[in-house]
Write a protein that holds these residues in place. Structure first.
Motif, PDB file in Angstrom:
ATOM      1  N   PRO A 108      11.261  18.448  13.840  1.00  0.00           N
ATOM      2  CA  PRO A 108      10.904  18.426  15.254  1.00  0.00           C
ATOM      3  C   PRO A 108       9.398  18.286  15.444  1.00  0.00           C
ATOM      4  O   PRO A 108       8.608  18.924  14.744  1.00  0.00           O
ATOM      5  CB  PRO A 108      11.383  19.797  15.749  1.00  0.00           C
ATOM      6  CG  PRO A 108      11.325  20.686  14.558  1.00  0.00           C
ATOM      7  CD  PRO A 108      11.539  19.814  13.340  1.00  0.00           C
ATOM      8  N   ALA A 130      10.424  22.234  18.141  1.00  0.00           N
ATOM      9  CA  ALA A 130       9.069  22.418  17.598  1.00  0.00           C
ATOM     10  C   ALA A 130       8.436  23.687  18.184  1.00  0.00           C
ATOM     11  O   ALA A 130       7.804  24.461  17.466  1.00  0.00           O
ATOM     12  CB  ALA A 130       8.204  21.197  17.899  1.00  0.00           C
ATOM     13  N   MET A 158       8.341  12.088   2.660  1.00  0.00           N
ATOM     14  CA  MET A 158       7.572  12.963   1.758  1.00  0.00           C
ATOM     15  C   MET A 158       6.430  13.585   2.560  1.00  0.00           C
ATOM     16  O   MET A 158       6.246  13.255   3.727  1.00  0.00           O
ATOM     17  CB  MET A 158       7.025  12.156   0.585  1.00  0.00           C
ATOM     18  CG  MET A 158       6.045  11.078   1.016  1.00  0.00           C
ATOM     19  SD  MET A 158       5.405  10.141  -0.372  1.00  0.00           S
ATOM     20  CE  MET A 158       6.767   9.038  -0.676  1.00  0.00           C
ATOM     21  N   MET A 174       0.846  -1.217   0.000  1.00  0.00           N
ATOM     22  CA  MET A 174       0.000   0.000   0.000  1.00  0.00           C
ATOM     23  C   MET A 174       0.872   1.255   0.000  1.00  0.00           C
ATOM     24  O   MET A 174       0.708   2.136  -0.817  1.00  0.00           O
ATOM     25  CB  MET A 174      -0.894  -0.035   1.259  1.00  0.00           C
ATOM     26  CG  MET A 174      -1.962   1.031   1.268  1.00  0.00           C
ATOM     27  SD  MET A 174      -3.247   0.751   0.027  1.00  0.00           S
ATOM     28  CE  MET A 174      -4.309   2.133   0.361  1.00  0.00           C
ATOM     29  N   THR A 175       1.858   1.223   0.884  1.00  0.00           N
ATOM     30  CA  THR A 175       2.764   2.365   0.967  1.00  0.00           C
ATOM     31  C   THR A 175       3.518   2.543  -0.343  1.00  0.00           C
ATOM     32  O   THR A 175       3.701   3.644  -0.832  1.00  0.00           O
ATOM     33  CB  THR A 175       3.776   2.155   2.109  1.00  0.00           C
ATOM     34  OG1 THR A 175       3.050   1.816   3.269  1.00  0.00           O
ATOM     35  CG2 THR A 175       4.576   3.397   2.351  1.00  0.00           C
ATOM     36  N   PHE A 198      18.075  20.333  -4.451  1.00  0.00           N
ATOM     37  CA  PHE A 198      17.083  21.109  -3.692  1.00  0.00           C
ATOM     38  C   PHE A 198      16.356  22.089  -4.609  1.00  0.00           C
ATOM     39  O   PHE A 198      15.133  22.244  -4.556  1.00  0.00           O
ATOM     40  CB  PHE A 198      17.795  21.864  -2.562  1.00  0.00           C
ATOM     41  CG  PHE A 198      16.907  22.818  -1.821  1.00  0.00           C
ATOM     42  CD1 PHE A 198      16.056  22.358  -0.827  1.00  0.00           C
ATOM     43  CD2 PHE A 198      16.913  24.169  -2.124  1.00  0.00           C
ATOM     44  CE1 PHE A 198      15.225  23.241  -0.155  1.00  0.00           C
ATOM     45  CE2 PHE A 198      16.082  25.055  -1.460  1.00  0.00           C
ATOM     46  CZ  PHE A 198      15.244  24.589  -0.468  1.00  0.00           C
ATOM     47  N   SER A 255       2.559   9.232  -5.810  1.00  0.00           N
ATOM     48  CA  SER A 255       3.061  10.558  -5.447  1.00  0.00           C
ATOM     49  C   SER A 255       4.215  10.956  -6.358  1.00  0.00           C
ATOM     50  O   SER A 255       4.302  12.077  -6.829  1.00  0.00           O
ATOM     51  CB  SER A 255       3.542  10.581  -4.004  1.00  0.00           C
ATOM     52  OG  SER A 255       2.502  10.195  -3.172  1.00  0.00           O
ATOM     53  N   ARG A 263       1.292   4.028  -3.025  1.00  0.00           N
ATOM     54  CA  ARG A 263       1.113   5.448  -2.716  1.00  0.00           C
ATOM     55  C   ARG A 263       2.365   6.241  -3.112  1.00  0.00           C
ATOM     56  O   ARG A 263       2.298   7.301  -3.689  1.00  0.00           O
ATOM     57  CB  ARG A 263       0.820   5.585  -1.214  1.00  0.00           C
ATOM     58  CG  ARG A 263       0.903   6.987  -0.686  1.00  0.00           C
ATOM     59  CD  ARG A 263      -0.377   7.719  -0.907  1.00  0.00           C
ATOM     60  NE  ARG A 263      -0.294   8.986  -0.212  1.00  0.00           N
ATOM     61  CZ  ARG A 263      -1.250   9.882  -0.199  1.00  0.00           C
ATOM     62  NH1 ARG A 263      -2.364   9.649  -0.836  1.00  0.00           N
ATOM     63  NH2 ARG A 263      -1.106  11.001   0.448  1.00  0.00           N
ATOM     64  N   THR A 264       3.526   5.661  -2.796  1.00  0.00           N
ATOM     65  CA  THR A 264       4.788   6.318  -3.106  1.00  0.00           C
ATOM     66  C   THR A 264       4.906   6.549  -4.606  1.00  0.00           C
ATOM     67  O   THR A 264       5.235   7.634  -5.050  1.00  0.00           O
ATOM     68  CB  THR A 264       5.968   5.452  -2.630  1.00  0.00           C
ATOM     69  OG1 THR A 264       5.787   5.183  -1.262  1.00  0.00           O
ATOM     70  CG2 THR A 264       7.282   6.161  -2.862  1.00  0.00           C
ATOM     71  N   ILE A 309       9.134  31.658   6.507  1.00  0.00           N
ATOM     72  CA  ILE A 309      10.006  30.544   6.108  1.00  0.00           C
ATOM     73  C   ILE A 309      11.442  30.796   6.561  1.00  0.00           C
ATOM     74  O   ILE A 309      12.122  29.878   7.037  1.00  0.00           O
ATOM     75  CB  ILE A 309       9.905  30.251   4.598  1.00  0.00           C
ATOM     76  CG1 ILE A 309      10.586  28.928   4.269  1.00  0.00           C
ATOM     77  CG2 ILE A 309      10.488  31.373   3.743  1.00  0.00           C
ATOM     78  CD1 ILE A 309       9.982  28.183   3.127  1.00  0.00           C
ATOM     79  N   ILE A 327      13.821  20.568  -6.932  1.00  0.00           N
ATOM     80  CA  ILE A 327      12.562  20.301  -6.234  1.00  0.00           C
ATOM     81  C   ILE A 327      11.782  21.596  -6.031  1.00  0.00           C
ATOM     82  O   ILE A 327      10.587  21.673  -6.253  1.00  0.00           O
ATOM     83  CB  ILE A 327      12.844  19.616  -4.879  1.00  0.00           C
ATOM     84  CG1 ILE A 327      13.374  18.203  -5.104  1.00  0.00           C
ATOM     85  CG2 ILE A 327      11.580  19.573  -4.020  1.00  0.00           C
ATOM     86  CD1 ILE A 327      14.067  17.611  -3.905  1.00  0.00           C
TER      87      ILE A 327
END
Lengths: 324, 257
Positions: B68, A280, B115, A1-2, A145, A9, A5-6, A299, A148
Motif C-alpha cells: 500500500p 498505508a 525487489m 539498465m534495469t 519465504f 542485486s 541492476r537486477t 513487524i 529468503i
C-alpha cells in the motif's frame, strides 16, 4: 539498465546467502538447544524473542517434550530439519524411552517444518486436519519465504511432509505413569490449533494460542474465536503454561494482555476501514504505548494490519458492489 | 547602477542557492537509476526533492504483491497537472500516472514491488517543475512482479471488471473516494505451474467524474497490484459519481451512482 541492476542485486543476494550458509556450516549448523526441565519430566527448548533471521535460523519458537515411564511425547518440531535433528539428539541424551508420538500444534513453519525428522525415527506425528491442509497448501511457498528470511544454509534438507494421524477431537495419551490430554482448539489463531496438557504436573503447552510478552501473529486468525479459546484455557486447571513464543506463564495476566491486544487490532482495523483510511495509513499508524513492551511488535503489527484490514475492506467493497 | 544590479544578482544567487538547499535536486536515496527514471518518466524536466510531496508506506515489505502506498500532495503545490509513481527497481518502474482535474490532496494505490527499491512520487505543477517525494522500500519477499498469484483466478472470473466504491467525509474537511476494480493485473513475467507464460493483462485507464465534471484520469500499468484499490481526497465531491475503466484487451467497465 534495469536488467543489469537486477542481476547485480541477485548476485549480492546470492553472495549473502552463500556467506550465511558457509557461516552456518562453520558452526556445524547447531542451534545449541538445551532442554530446560520446568516440571517433573517436562522439558522445554526455549526460543529467542526475535523475528526469523540469518543468525537465529528460526530458533524463535518454544518446543518441548514430556517423559513418561513408557514413552516420550514431543510437542512441536521446530523450523528446520537441523532443529528437529538436534531436538531428537537432546531428547535421546536425556531418556532412552522411545518418542512414540509427536504433536504439531499448528501448521506454521516454526512449529511444523521439522516433522519429517520425527517420522523418520518412527514417531507418530499428529496434527489437526485443517493444519495438515494448511501445511500442504502453503508449505512450498513458506520454504521459499524462509530461505529468503534466514538463508538457504539453515533450510538445507528441510522438506514438507504429512502427519500420520489427524486429531479431530480430544484424546488422552497414556505415556506410562502420566497422561497427556491432546485437545483441538481450532479456528482462533489458525484453522487447526491443538493444545497439550500434561495432567500430572498441570503443564499446558498452548502452542501459538498464547504469545507471552510478544506480539501475536494473526494472518490466519479469527480474533473472536481466539478470544473464546483464551477463556477456555484460562478456566483450565493449569499450574504453568508453555506459550508458543515467549517465557513461561505462571499467572493469568497474559490472558488480559492478549485479549487487550487482539481486541485492539480487530477494533482498530474495523474503525479504520469504516473511516475510509488507506492501508498505508493503517500500517504506519502508532501502536498504543501499553503494547510497546511486546517483542517483535512493529513487524507483527504491520502483518496484522495487512491481513485484518484487507479482509474487512474486501467485505466492505463486496457489500458496496451490491449497492453501486 | 551597475554595482546595484550586481548586488541584486548576488542576492538572487544566494536566495536561489538557499532554495536549492531546502528543496534540492540531489536524490536523497542516491540511486544510480534516478537519472534514467528522470529522463524516461519525468521527460528530463526540472525536478526538485522537497516535502510538498510525501510517500506514506510501510518500509519493510513482506507481501510484495500488495504494497500500500499513499501519496500526500500539499495544497502549497498549487495546481498539479500530473502525478507519476515510480518504483525504480521494478521491471515495470512506472506504476501509474494521475492527471487531476481539480485539487487532490491524497492519492492512494496498492502496488507490486519486485525487489527493494526507492519509491518516488512526483507531482508536476503548472510551472512545469516536478516535486518529488521518496521512500525506500525494503522488500523482504522479492518477486512481486514475477510470482504467479492466486488472485489471478478470482480476477479473471465472472467478476472481472467489477467496480465498487465508497465515499467518506474526512476529518480534514475533504471528501474521500475509495474504489476497487476486480482485475488480475498480470505483468507478463509470471508462469503457470506447468511453465506457460501468463500474458500481460491489466487495467490501463480509469476516468473518475462527478456531476461537476471530471475529477481525475489514471493511467495504470501492471505494477499496480491485483484487484486494484485507488483512493482520492478532494474537496466537494458531488454525490453522483461515474467511473469508467478500460483494460489492455480493450474491455470497458463502468459504474455510476
Amino acid at each position: 539498465m534495469t536488467i543489469i541492476r537486477t542481476s547485480i542485486s541477485a548476485f549480492v543476494v546470492l553472495a549473502a546467502l552463500l556467506a550465511a550458509s558457509l557461516s552456518a556450516h562453520a558452526r556445524g549448523l547447531t542451534y545449541g538447544l538445551q532442554a530446560d526441565e520446568i516440571a517433573d519430566g517436562v522439558y522445554v527448548f526455549w526460543g529467542l524473542q526475535e523475528n526469523w533471521n540469518v543468525q537465529n535460523g528460526g530458533n524463535i519458537v518454544n518446543t518441548g517434550f514430556i517423559v513418561g515411564d513408557k514413552e516420550v511425547l514431543a510437542i512441536d518440531t521446530g523450523p528446520t530439519k537441523f532443529y528437529a535433528d538436534e531436538m531428537i539428539r537432546v531428547i535421546r541424551s536425556i531418556t532412552d524411552k522411545p518418542i512414540r508420538n509427536t504433536v504439531v500444534t499448528h501448521h506454521h513453519p516454526d512449529h511444523s517444518f521439522g516433522l519429517q525428522r520425527f517420522k523418520k525415527i518412527n514417531s507418530r506425528v499428529m496434527m489437526h486436519p485443517e493444519a495438515r491442509a494448511g501445511l500442504l497448501r502453503d508449505g512450498a511457498a513458506l520454504i521459499g519465504f524462509m530461505e529468503i528470511a534466514m538463508g538457504q544454509g539453515w533450510m538445507a534438507g528441510t522438506e514438507i511432509d504429512k502427519p500420520n494421524k489427524s486429531i479431530r477431537q480430544s484424546m488422552k495419551l497414556d505415556l506410562g505413569g502420566r497422561t497427556a490430554l491432546i485437545m483441538p482448539l481450532d479456528g482462533g489463531h489458525t484453522p487447526g490449533d491443538v493444545i497439550v496438557m500434561d495432567q500430572k504436573t498441570g503443564t499446558l503447552f498452548a502452542g501459538d494460542l498464547i504469545f507471552h510478552q510478544r506480539a501475536p501473529t494473526v494472518p490466519h486468525a479469527d480474533i473472536p474465536t481466539w478470544l473464546d479459546h483464551l477463556n477456555t484455557m484460562s478456566a483450565m486447571d493449569w499450574q504453568r503454561i508453555v506459550p508458543g513464543h515467549g517465557p513461561l506463564v505462571t499467572d493469568r495476566s497474559v490472558f488480559n494482555m492478549m485479549a487487550d491486544y487482539l481486541e485492539y487490532l480487530q477494533q482498530f482495523a474495523e474503525d479504520s476501514v469504516a473511516r475510509g483510511d488507506t492501508l498505508a495509513d493503517a500500517m504506519t499508524s502508532d501502536v498504543p504505548e501499553r503494547f510497546h513492551g511486546l517483542s517483535t511488535l512493529q513487524i507483527e503489527y504491520r502483518r496484522s494490519m495487512l491481513s485484518l484490514f484487507r479482509k474487512i475492506e474486501t467485505q466492505d467493497f463486496d457489500a458496496a458492489a451490491a449497492v453501486n | 547602477m551597475k554595482s546595484i544590479l550586481g548586488l541584486f544578482a548576488a542576492i538572487g544567487l544566494v536566495l536561489g542557492m538557499t532554495q536549492m538547499a531546502a528543496a534540492g535536486s540531489i536524490d536523497p536515496n542516491d540511486s544510480p537509476l534516478w537519472q534514467t527514471m528522470h529522463q524516461d518518466f519525468l521527460y528530463g524536466d526540472e525536478a526538485v526533492f522537497d516535502d510538498l510531496v510525501t510517500v506514506v508506506m510501510p518500509v519493510d515489505i513482506e507481501n510484495s504483491t500488495d504494497v500500500p502506498v499513499a501519496i500526500r500532495l500539499s495544497p502549497d503545490l498549487g495546481e498539479v497537472e500530473e502525478v507519476a509513481l515510480i518504483a525504480e527497481n521494478n521491471p515495470i518502474p512506472l506504476v501509474a500516472r494521475m492527471y487531476p482535474h481539480r485539487q487532490i490532496n491524497m492519492f492512494g494505490i496498492k502496488i507490486r514491488l519486485e525487489m527493494s527499491t526507492p519509491v518516488r512520487a512526483a507531482a508536476r505543477t503548472a510551472d512545469g517543475v516536478w516535486h518529488v517525494g521518496s521512500e525506500w522500500a525494503n522488500v523482504l519477499t522479492p518477486g512481486g512482479c514475477s510470482a504467479p498469484i492466486e488472485f489471478s483466478e478470482a480476477g479473471a472470473g465472472a467478476r472481472l471488471g467489477e467496480i465498487s466504491f465508497r465515499t467518506y467525509a474526512r476529518d480534514d474537511g475533504t471528501d474521500r473516494l475509495k474504489m476497487r476494480i476486480i482485475h488480475p493485473m498480470e505483468t507478463g513475467f509470471a508462469f503457470t505451474p506447468e511453465g506457460d507464460e501468463i500474458p500481460a493483462y491489466f487495467v490501463e485507464r480509469i476516468e473518475l467524474a462527478d456531476e461537476n465534471g471530471p475529477i481525475a484520469d489514471l493511467v495504470t500499468n501492471a505494477a499496480v497490484a491485483p484487484d486494484p484499490i485507488f483512493t482520492i481526497d478532494t474537496a466537494g465531491l458531488n454525490q453522483s459519481l461515474q467511473i469508467n475503466a478500460r483494460d489492455s484487451e480493450g474491455l470497458q467497465f463502468e459504474t455510476f451512482r
